[in-house]
Design a protein around this motif. Structure first.
Motif, PDB file in Angstrom:
ATOM      1  N   GLU A 135       0.747  -1.393   0.070  1.00  0.00           N
ATOM      2  CA  GLU A 135      -0.020  -0.011  -0.001  1.00  0.00           C
ATOM      3  C   GLU A 135       0.858   1.164  -0.273  1.00  0.00           C
ATOM      4  O   GLU A 135       0.585   2.162  -0.957  1.00  0.00           O
ATOM      5  N   SER A 187       2.679   1.620  -3.460  1.00  0.00           N
ATOM      6  CA  SER A 187       1.663   2.123  -4.510  1.00  0.00           C
ATOM      7  C   SER A 187       1.352   3.772  -4.200  1.00  0.00           C
ATOM      8  O   SER A 187       1.413   4.631  -5.341  1.00  0.00           O
ATOM      9  N   TYR A 198      -2.651 -10.205  -4.074  1.00  0.00           N
ATOM     10  CA  TYR A 198      -2.469  -8.601  -3.878  1.00  0.00           C
ATOM     11  C   TYR A 198      -3.274  -8.019  -5.029  1.00  0.00           C
ATOM     12  O   TYR A 198      -3.946  -6.973  -4.556  1.00  0.00           O
ATOM     13  N   LYS A 235      -5.927  -5.341  -3.819  1.00  0.00           N
ATOM     14  CA  LYS A 235      -6.137  -3.797  -4.259  1.00  0.00           C
ATOM     15  C   LYS A 235      -7.386  -3.532  -4.995  1.00  0.00           C
ATOM     16  O   LYS A 235      -7.769  -2.316  -4.802  1.00  0.00           O
ATOM     17  N   GLU A 263      -9.950  -2.544  -2.403  1.00  0.00           N
ATOM     18  CA  GLU A 263      -9.578  -1.246  -1.790  1.00  0.00           C
ATOM     19  C   GLU A 263      -9.877  -0.137  -2.530  1.00  0.00           C
ATOM     20  O   GLU A 263     -10.588   0.873  -2.357  1.00  0.00           O
ATOM     21  N   LYS A 264      -9.621  -0.422  -3.783  1.00  0.00           N
ATOM     22  CA  LYS A 264      -9.931   0.826  -4.958  1.00  0.00           C
ATOM     23  C   LYS A 264     -11.570   0.863  -5.131  1.00  0.00           C
ATOM     24  O   LYS A 264     -11.938   2.164  -5.057  1.00  0.00           O
TER      25      LYS A 264
END
Length: 579
Positions: free
Chosen positions: A86, A89, A334, A338, A341-342
């Motif tokens: 995280e 990124s 992963y 992501k 989360e996005k």
């Protein structure tokens, strides 16, 4: 303090403009204090202990960018791969276009090991274990590093990750090269009546850091207990107690209470995080809720996940996303995490069921967080996982996901559900009114042989008195009397096993095999066993014949009884246990 004033610290205007656009024109009070009163940008070692969402992470970002702007290197330490990904990124999105070389070092990114060891980076995000390995390989890398940021510094007192972090920081403390140290934590507190030898004051002294403690949040947090339809809470900042009506199911099952109140909150246009005690329950909770509701499907999320590599959990995740619900745990890949989360941040996913991974730094805020105050922990000697209460520190990190600054304007809620008055009282006393646990360093749980191998690996040559001095500089053994006879006996044992080499003058250096043990964190007993087995008659290691099968079984059996093997628990299904 206005963000523009940071220009005097040689931070480029292009970055200041970006910060103003994303963070606002004015620093938060904590950030202003760190810069103007605590020397954050003047090479002052500093520990910042403040609640979640108070702005401490941006303090680290300010300090890092100030060093990078002066063409100096920065290492950012984190406890978990998920947190590292995280942060990587985030920083790559913000700063890679400026020509800053950003790399990540975890067990999943061995391709960066050589660049990290050679100092071929500007900003490195590194998990604790990889940082210790880096210093074992090349402790002189500290000559090139201007700033070390330690995220979740309280993990120094964690039984599992504490020893390796203390070993790494001991190398920094003992080194003649002194990078600036910045420690960040949401849960470290001053003594509160606890013996000074066990509190954060001792830690700040060990790291030669000033201590900045902030006890308020920019956004109020209501922490409390839901029982019989009444959410009784205490305000984090003011300490004021009050209550709020929720749905009362007349003593219904906790999951029914949970689901009914999630539906209520989503109907009021809220997003919700639910922390449960196991990966299996996270997945089950997500599917059960999605089967109960008729919410808008997370269409964009579903389209994106279908483009990813097929996995064992993809279909479960898609089924949940059909109703705008998702789960987030370590069994997702992963890219899948992501994606969740996005689309949660985009508002398409309304509810996430998750494990405690999310409580350590991954930035997924919510208006309301439901906290199950239990967790599974591996039993002793690799036995079945046992159910234990969350610590107060873990509860604080999890509840702090609610009411994040920049996402909520009024307040956040952290709710634990009780099914009887006794449980409600216990939850209130232990968590809402709870206090920080005593801080106990964990290096003494490491064997003497492993400790000496790790510390010796940093030197071309060393000596027994020098090793004794370095051990005395650790947090765990500081101000402790070290038994020199035990130290000498351990050195002799390691020398006999050819893990340390000694000359006639008493100088010591680590052998090639000893360095492998130190780098990989292999217990000496386990490593010596593997070495002995590999030296046996090659014919015994043949893959053919009944004797070879017996030998393989013996290998597996013995390794499972090693120190590392005993930490492994393989869960069995009901049928497997019955048979």
């Amino acid at each position: 303090m206005k963000v523009d004033k940071l220009y005097q610290y040689k931070i480029p205007e292009i970055i200041l403009n970006s910060w103003k656009q994303n963070q606002g024109d004015t620093l938060l009070p904590l950030q202003t204090q760190a810069v103007t009163k605590y020397g954050l940008l003047e090479n002052q070692n500093l520990i910042i202990s403040s609640p979640t969402s108070s702005g401490k992470t941006f303090c680290g970002e300010i300090a890092a960018v100030a060093k990078l702007s002066q063409r100096q290197k920065v290492i950012y330490l984190v406890p978990l791969k998920a947190v590292a990904e995280e942060k990587f990124s985030d920083f790559k999105t913000k700063y890679s276009d400026l020509g800053i070389k950003i790399l990540i070092s975890t067990q999943d990114h061995f391709e960066n090991d050589l660049d990290l060891s050679n100092g071929n980076f500007d900003f490195a995000i590194v998990i604790y274990e990889k940082f210790n390995q880096l210093l074992i390989k090349n402790v002189d890398i500290l000559k090139q590093v201007a700033l070390i940021i330690i995220d979740e510094l309280q993990m120094l007192f964690d039984p599992h990750r504490g020893p390796v972090l203390e070993l790494a920081l001991t190398k920094v403390v003992a080194s003649p090269n002194k990078p600036q140290i910045l420690g960040l934590s949401a849960v470290l507190q001053e003594s509160n009546g606890i013996s000074p030898s066990n509190n954060v004051t001792k830690l700040s002294s060990w790291l030669d850091c000033r201590l900045l403690v902030e006890k308020t949040r920019p956004i109020e947090l209501l922490q409390g207990v839901l029982y019989q339809g009444l959410f009784r809470f205490k305000k984090f900042n003011s300490g004021e107690e009050s209550s709020e009506d929720f749905l009362d199911l007349n003593g219904g099952h906790p999951l029914e209470i949970l689901f009914a109140n999630i539906e209520k909150l989503v109907a009021e246009a809220e997003q919700v995080l639910v922390f449960l005690k196991s990966k299996a329950e996270v997945e089950a909770g997500s599917l059960i809720l999605s089967n109960r509701v008729s919410w808008l499907r997370a269409g964009n999320a579903i389209s994106e996940i279908k483009e990813l590599e097929p996995t064992t959990l993809r279909d479960k995740l898609i089924n949940s996303l059909e109703q705008g619900v998702a789960f987030h745990n370590a069994d997702l890949t992963y890219p899948e995490r992501k994606m969740v989360e996005k689309f949660y941040l985009a508002g398409e996913i309304k509810v996430i069921f998750c494990t405690t991974t999310l409580s350590l730094g991954v930035n997924l805020p919510a208006k309301t967080v439901f906290v199950e105050t239990l967790k599974y922990q591996n039993g002793e000697s690799g036995q079945r996982s046992v159910l234990i209460p969350l610590s107060w520190s873990e509860y604080e990190n999890i509840s702090g996901r609610a009411g994040r600054f920049g996402r909520e304007q009024n307040f956040g809620r952290a709710i634990s559900i009780a099914t009887n008055q006794f449980e409600a009282n216990c939850l209130w006393e232990n968590y809402v009114e709870g206090k920080s646990e005593p801080l106990t360093p964990q290096l003494k749980t490491l064997g003497w042989e492993e400790l000496l191998l790790d510390l010796t690996s940093c030197f071309l040559t060393t000596s027994l008195p020098n090793l004794k001095n370095i051990i005395a500089k650790t947090l765990s053994y500081q101000n402790c009397k070290i038994n020199e006879d035990s130290l000498r006996e351990t050195v002799q044992n390691l020398t006999q096993k050819k893990l340390l080499l000694s000359d006639e003058t008493g100088n010591l250096k680590i052998s090639a095999l000893g360095k492998i043990f130190a780098l990989q964190g292999i217990a000496v007993e386990t490593g010596v066993y593997i070495q002995r087995k590999l030296k046996q008659n090659p014919e015994q290691n043949s893959i053919y014949g009944e004797s070879a099968k017996a030998e393989t079984i013996s290998w597996v059996y013995d390794l499972l009884h090693s120190k590392e093997g005993q930490q492994i628990y393989a869960p069995l299904s009901f049928e497997e246990e019955k048979n």
